[in-house]
Design a protein around this motif. Structure first.
Motif, PDB file in Angstrom:
ATOM      1  N   CYS A  93       2.765  23.328  36.097  1.00 46.99           N
ATOM      2  CA  CYS A  93       1.729  22.050  35.393  1.00 46.99           C
ATOM      3  C   CYS A  93       1.649  20.854  37.029  1.00 46.99           C
ATOM      4  O   CYS A  93       2.780  20.831  37.976  1.00 46.99           O
ATOM      5  CB  CYS A  93       2.695  21.436  34.797  1.00 46.99           C
ATOM      6  N   HIS A 109       2.032  17.806  36.774  1.00 48.78           N
ATOM      7  CA  HIS A 109       2.178  16.433  36.067  1.00 48.78           C
ATOM      8  C   HIS A 109       4.154  16.843  36.906  1.00 48.78           C
ATOM      9  O   HIS A 109       4.880  16.286  36.548  1.00 48.78           O
ATOM     10  CB  HIS A 109       1.660  16.260  34.885  1.00 48.78           C
ATOM     11  N   CYS A 110       3.989  18.151  35.921  1.00 55.88           N
ATOM     12  CA  CYS A 110       5.386  18.045  35.576  1.00 55.88           C
ATOM     13  C   CYS A 110       6.154  18.897  36.739  1.00 55.88           C
ATOM     14  O   CYS A 110       7.970  19.726  36.539  1.00 55.88           O
ATOM     15  CB  CYS A 110       6.215  19.034  34.359  1.00 55.88           C
ATOM     16  N   HIS A 146       0.625  21.988  28.252  1.00 52.91           N
ATOM     17  CA  HIS A 146       2.196  21.902  28.383  1.00 52.91           C
ATOM     18  C   HIS A 146       2.073  21.705  27.508  1.00 52.91           C
ATOM     19  O   HIS A 146       2.703  19.766  27.344  1.00 52.91           O
ATOM     20  CB  HIS A 146       2.193  21.196  29.641  1.00 52.91           C
ATOM     21  N   CYS A 206       4.239  17.567  28.870  1.00 52.88           N
ATOM     22  CA  CYS A 206       4.268  16.273  29.615  1.00 52.88           C
ATOM     23  C   CYS A 206       3.005  16.833  28.117  1.00 52.88           C
ATOM     24  O   CYS A 206       2.003  15.241  28.461  1.00 52.88           O
ATOM     25  CB  CYS A 206       3.130  15.990  30.184  1.00 52.88           C
TER      26      CYS A 206
HETATM   27 ZN   LIG Z   1       3.303  18.975  32.278  1.00 51.19          ZN
END
Ligand SMILES: [Zn+2]
Ligand SMILES: Cc1cc2nc3c(=O)[nH]c(=O)nc-3n(C[C@H](O)[C@H](O)[C@H](O)COP(=O)(O)OP(=O)(O)OC[C@H]3O[C@@H](n4cnc5c(N)ncnc54)[C@H](O)[C@@H]3O)c2cc1C
Lengths: 88, 416
Positions: free
Chosen positions: A5, A7-8, A57, A61
């Protein structure tokens, strides 16, 4: 299988929900027809090899991402946020 | 050689040294009347019924690997005709009737075992839905019985009836459902087709379709070009790839489904049971292994192997249904690639290319369909019109809105 991901970081596939082929595009108002909608809703390339696909996700997130993955090996090439790609 | 008690006795006396190969491993000729692409259950059944029901014999089945290496040899062997929708019920009931006479027809022991299929329900709403399904089945001539909790308990005393979240309230039983030895289906149809003169060519991958303005003229293969004015695709999980060779995009995604077998056990369960509160089903093979499975992995795949989350999910559902399973060890597991269609139902139809026929979209339930699929596909190829019980399996139903969506899940293949 784990998905990176943007972001994560790299997370277990269980945290994600699959939507499918990211290349299909809803026809705009000017190109709308029964045939165009059938292509959009039902017909898929379904490639054996490189595919761009939407994942959500959902246990993370909550972002939509576009993953490029090889459907023959499950190898992940890249993952990008979907939003800028959809808007462009 | 026709199999019978006498050939068996004669072979026994000779120490079983006189058995002959079950079919000829043919080399392709340059031209046929009909080319069938895909030597799985559906392709072989189609070839056999083309020969036995429609008098054609100049037929070849082209298989890229060996016979039985696809889904026909990977499935969990369950047969049933417990469908709800009018487009489906008569078709699957025809299949059940063909299973019932199959072994006599093809002179091969496929170990057709009508040990029953029991779908459990865990809520009032689910009971009502099953009552409706059972009624639809009976109207279409199939058998169905709605059982209450005590009737189920008498059949399967070891399930978890008082599970806190999903207590078992009863089940819908189809006694004529059951299991069939899947490899024997491939071999039996291959032998029966071969005896009618059909060529079965293994290790022959179709790599292109020869098409011009008046339709199809043949195929390109890894063993050279082969000509025919009728080409029939029955390639299961590879349907989109073959269709792409004709410039077609199908309403199909390829997904992986996993299956599991336990160590061999003494007889434990004498029917097929499905959990109604998650995706899990189990039966026991004649060798003693518990055969079980659950959901597809849920993303496009051509890898013939799945991932761990689904394995965990299947085991959890199994434990919720039958806690005693926790003592049993899993011996093997594997995956197969299925063509998941957009409404969860199959396609048996012409394509826009003249002479090119399509049999696809069987999802995770095409094994039970093998005889009727072959029967109806042969009818379509020989007569150029749909068989009445397969008339709803049209390719254009997605455009016209006549989808056959048993689950009501919409155009999302991983939810069917
Ligand atoms: Zn994420
Ligand atoms: C794990 C698992 C469990 C299942 N359980 C059940 C069940 O319990 N009950 C049920 O009803 N169904 C079940 N199914 C579904 C069922 O197995 C399939 O729907 C059915 O077998 C598909 O038809 P087939 O037998 O013709 O396919 P296959 O055996 O896959 O045949 C297709 C053939 O086409 C060949 N092919 C592909 N591309 C080419 C090419 N270019 N050239 C030449 N040949 C090619 C392949 O090698 C393959 O042999 C299950 C499937 C799986 C994977």
């Amino acid at each position: 299988m784990r998905l990176p991901c943007p972001h994560c970081g790299t997370r277990d596939v269980q945290e994600f929900t699959y939507l499918g082929d990211a290349n299909v595009k809803r026809p705009g108002a000017d190109e709308m027809s029964e045939a165009a909608m059938t292509r959009y809703v039902y017909e898929r390339d379904n490639p054996a090899g490189r595919q761009r696909e939407y994942w959500h996700h959902s246990s993370g997130c909550h972002a939509w991402i576009v993953v490029t993955r090889d459907t023959r090996t499950h190898r992940i090439e890249s993952a990008e946020p979907a939003k800028p790609l959809v808007q462009s | 050689m026709r199999y019978s008690i006498f050939t068996l006795a004669a072979q026994t006396l000779r120490g079983h040294r006189g058995w002959k190969p079950v079919w000829r491993d043919a080399n392709p000729r340059p031209e046929y009347d009909v080319i069938i692409v895909g030597g799985g259950g559906h392709g072989l059944a189609t070839a056999y019924y083309l020969a036995s029901q429609h008098g054609l014999s100049n037929i070849v089945v082209l298989e890229k690997g060996h016979i039985g290496s696809g889904n026909v040899g990977r499935n969990t062997t369950i047969i049933r005709s417990n469908y709800l929708l009018p487009g489906n019920t008569p078709f699957y009931e025809l299949s059940m009737k063909l299973w019932e006479g199959l072994e006599q027809d093809i002179n091969y022991n496929a170990m057709v075992s009508q040990r029953g299929v029991l779908n459990l329900y865990h809520s009032d709403a689910q009971r009502d839905a099953y009552a409706r399904r059972g009624n639809a089945m009976r109207l279409a001539g199939a058998d169905a019985e709605l059982l209450d909790r005590e009737q189920v308990r008498a059949m399967l005393p070891f399930l978890d009836y008082d599970n806190a979240r999903f207590p078992i309230q009863g089940g819908l039983l189809q006694k004529r459902g059951g299991s069939v030895r899947h490899d024997a289906v491939a071999w039996g149809y291959a032998r029966a087709a071969d005896r009618c003169g059909v060529d079965i060519v293994q290790n022959c991958e179709v790599t292109g379709l020869t098409i011009d303005a008046d339709g199809i003229h043949g195929v390109e293969t890894s063993r050279g070009p082969i000509r025919a004015r009728k080409v029939a695709l029955a390639v299961a999980g590879s349907s989109s790839r073959l269709a792409a060779m004709a410039g077609l995009r199908l309403p199909i995604e390829s997904h992986v489904l996993q299956a599991f077998v336990s160590e061999g056990l003494k007889p434990l369960i004498d029917t097929v049971v499905t959990f109604g509160a998650g995706h899990f089903y189990v039966s026991q093979s004649d060798k003693g292994g518990l055969v079980f499975g659950g959901d597809i992995d849920g993303y496009n795949s051509y890898a013939q192997r799945g991932n761990l989350p689904v394995i965990e999910d299947v085991m959890e559902s199994g434990m919720a249904l039958w806690p005693g399973l926790g003592r049993i060890r899993v011996l093997r597991h594997w995956g197969g690639i299925m063509d998941m269609s957009m409404d969860g139902s199959p396609i048996i139809d012409h394509t826009p290319v003249h002479g090119l026929y399509l049999n696809a979209g069987w999802c995770y339930g095409g094994f039970k369909a093998t005889p009727a699929s072959g029967w109806c596909f042969a009818h379509l190829i020989a007569r150029d019109q749909s068989h009445p019980v397969a008339a709803a399996y049209r390719l254009d139903r997605f455009a016209t809105g006549h989808v056959i969506d048993e689950k009501g899940a919409g155009a999302q293949p991983n939810l069917h």
